[in-house]
Design an enzyme around this catalytic site. Structure first.
Site, PDB file in Angstrom:
ATOM      1  N   LYS A 135     106.455  53.125  14.430  1.00 48.70           N
ATOM      2  CA  LYS A 135     105.084  52.591  14.557  1.00 48.70           C
ATOM      3  C   LYS A 135     104.979  51.207  13.920  1.00 48.70           C
ATOM      4  CE  LYS A 135     102.991  55.844  12.305  1.00 48.70           C
ATOM      5  NZ  LYS A 135     104.165  56.648  11.916  1.00 48.70           N
ATOM      6  N   LYS A 186      95.597  49.410   7.943  1.00 47.49           N
ATOM      7  CA  LYS A 186      96.081  50.786   7.799  1.00 47.49           C
ATOM      8  C   LYS A 186      95.224  51.467   6.749  1.00 47.49           C
ATOM      9  CE  LYS A 186     100.297  53.439   6.974  1.00 47.49           C
ATOM     10  NZ  LYS A 186     101.333  53.832   7.928  1.00 47.49           N
ATOM     11  N   GLY A 214      98.349  54.183  12.295  1.00 47.12           N
ATOM     12  CA  GLY A 214      98.108  55.492  11.710  1.00 47.12           C
ATOM     13  C   GLY A 214      99.161  55.823  10.659  1.00 47.12           C
TER      14      GLY A 214
HETATM   15  N1  LIG Z   1     113.390  49.026  17.479  1.00 48.74           N
HETATM   16  C1  LIG Z   1     113.842  49.027  16.222  1.00 48.74           C
HETATM   17  N2  LIG Z   1     114.819  48.178  15.843  1.00 48.74           N
HETATM   18  C2  LIG Z   1     115.287  48.155  14.573  1.00 48.74           C
HETATM   19  N3  LIG Z   1     114.832  48.947  13.579  1.00 48.74           N
HETATM   20  C3  LIG Z   1     113.847  49.821  13.886  1.00 48.74           C
HETATM   21  C4  LIG Z   1     113.311  49.907  15.204  1.00 48.74           C
HETATM   22  N4  LIG Z   1     112.347  50.856  15.189  1.00 48.74           N
HETATM   23  C5  LIG Z   1     112.294  51.328  13.936  1.00 48.74           C
HETATM   24  N5  LIG Z   1     113.196  50.721  13.145  1.00 48.74           N
HETATM   25  C6  LIG Z   1     113.438  50.995  11.720  1.00 48.74           C
HETATM   26  O1  LIG Z   1     113.370  52.401  11.521  1.00 48.74           O
HETATM   27  C7  LIG Z   1     112.658  52.712  10.329  1.00 48.74           C
HETATM   28  C8  LIG Z   1     111.416  53.539  10.639  1.00 48.74           C
HETATM   29  O2  LIG Z   1     110.549  52.761  11.450  1.00 48.74           O
HETATM   30  P1  LIG Z   1     109.009  52.505  11.080  1.00 48.74           P
HETATM   31  O3  LIG Z   1     108.517  51.466  12.007  1.00 48.74           O
HETATM   32  O4  LIG Z   1     108.848  52.242   9.625  1.00 48.74           O
HETATM   33  O5  LIG Z   1     108.412  53.941  11.442  1.00 48.74           O
HETATM   34  P2  LIG Z   1     106.932  54.538  11.232  1.00 48.74           P
HETATM   35  O6  LIG Z   1     106.015  53.386  10.979  1.00 48.74           O
HETATM   36  O7  LIG Z   1     106.615  55.261  12.501  1.00 48.74           O
HETATM   37  O8  LIG Z   1     107.033  55.482  10.075  1.00 48.74           O
HETATM   38  C9  LIG Z   1     112.362  51.377   9.645  1.00 48.74           C
HETATM   39  O9  LIG Z   1     113.389  51.068   8.759  1.00 48.74           O
HETATM   40  C10 LIG Z   1     112.345  50.411  10.820  1.00 48.74           C
HETATM   41  O10 LIG Z   1     112.641  49.089  10.445  1.00 48.74           O
HETATM   42 MG   LIG Z   2     104.716  52.951   9.391  1.00 49.46          MG
END
Ligand SMILES: Nc1ncnc2c1ncn2[C@@H]1O[C@H](COP(=O)(O)OP(=O)(O)O)[C@@H](O)[C@H]1O
Ligand SMILES: [Mg+2]
Length: 226
Positions: A16, A38, A117
């Site tokens: 997200k 957020k 979220g």
């Molecule tokens: N497309 C992507 N490319 C590189 N890293 C990603 C990608 N999607 C998620 N990540 C990495 O995976 C981890 C979890 O993603 P995150 O965006 O923080 O998830 P959420 O917000 O849904 O909890 C983080 O370290 C993020 O940088």
């Molecule tokens: Mg997040």
């Protein structure tokens, strides 16, 4: 008064924040006034002086080039557990009048406010003797439509369709999905087809690992906000 869009996901760590960074960047690169909000962040990094860092907001601000005040978080909790539990542990429950006020303040500053979220759509925010509030309740209270971030791979049909059905049951409009960690191939292409067929909502973009730009037109993205 700006427009807003709620970014939820099929679960925690699904991407997200990563995708939201690309969304806000895309809008800003198109010259639009775009910000981030957020309501509750848990699992914050703690500095030596006790300051809690809002990691998600910092990531989005860094990716999209936002000023810190344009990436607001109302409640920052230390423990990496659901906000309702982190709040219980710290004895600091969320006040949803404050959340609503912070949301409106953020929305007034911006033309396009992206609201991330916590966890998935069933994420308890407050659960005590006074109030029982889940994230879907908050999305309804703030009048938000949802965009769902889902993994592109195995298991996503179940997770994406369950999320869509829950949103529909609660009356939260679903704008579509963004598939994350896209690698392509027969199964992932079929996941797109099946999720679209079973929900009636479009898969709007496919984000690959490490993508630095959202593969979607800025005007189509901006049109999702209301
Ligand atoms: N497309 C992507 N490319 C590189 N890293 C990603 C990608 N999607 C998620 N990540 C990495 O995976 C981890 C979890 O993603 P995150 O965006 O923080 O998830 P959420 O917000 O849904 O909890 C983080 O370290 C993020 O940088
Ligand atoms: Mg997040």
């Amino acid at each position: 008064m700006g427009k807003a869009l709620f970014i939820t996901g099929t679960g925690t760590d699904i991407g997200k924040t990563y995708v939201t960074g690309l969304i806000v960047k895309k809008l800003r690169d198109a010259g639009l006034r775009a910000g981030y909000y957020k309501a509750a962040l848990s699992g914050a990094e703690t500095l030596a002086d006790g300051t809690l860092l809002p990691g998600d907001a910092l990531h989005v601000a860094h990716t999209a080039g936002l000023a810190p005040e344009d990436a607001a978080v109302s409640y920052i909790y230390r423990d990496a557990v659901s906000p309702h539990l982190a709040a219980q542990i710290e004895g600091r429950p969320m006040d949803f009048d404050k959340v609503e006020q912070d949301f409106h303040t953020a929305k007034e500053r911006m033309d396009y406010l992206t609201v991330e979220g916590s966890g998935g759509i069933i994420c308890p925010l407050r659960w005590d003797n006074e109030e029982h509030v889940i994230l879907d309740d908050l999305a309804l209270r703030l009048g938000l439509s949802a965009l769902v971030v889902a993994d592109a791979g195995l298991g996503t049909i179940n997770a994406a369709v369950l999320t869509a059905e829950h949103l529909k049951m609660r009356g939260i409009p679903l704008k579509g999905f963004i598939f994350n960690n896209w690698t392509g191939g027969t199964m992932q292409e079929d996941n797109v087809k099946m999720v679209e067929a079973l929900t009636g909502a479009p898969v709007l973009a496919r984000v690959e690992h490490g993508d630095a730009a959202l593969p979607m037109a800025a005007d189509a993205l901006a049109a999702l906000y209301d």
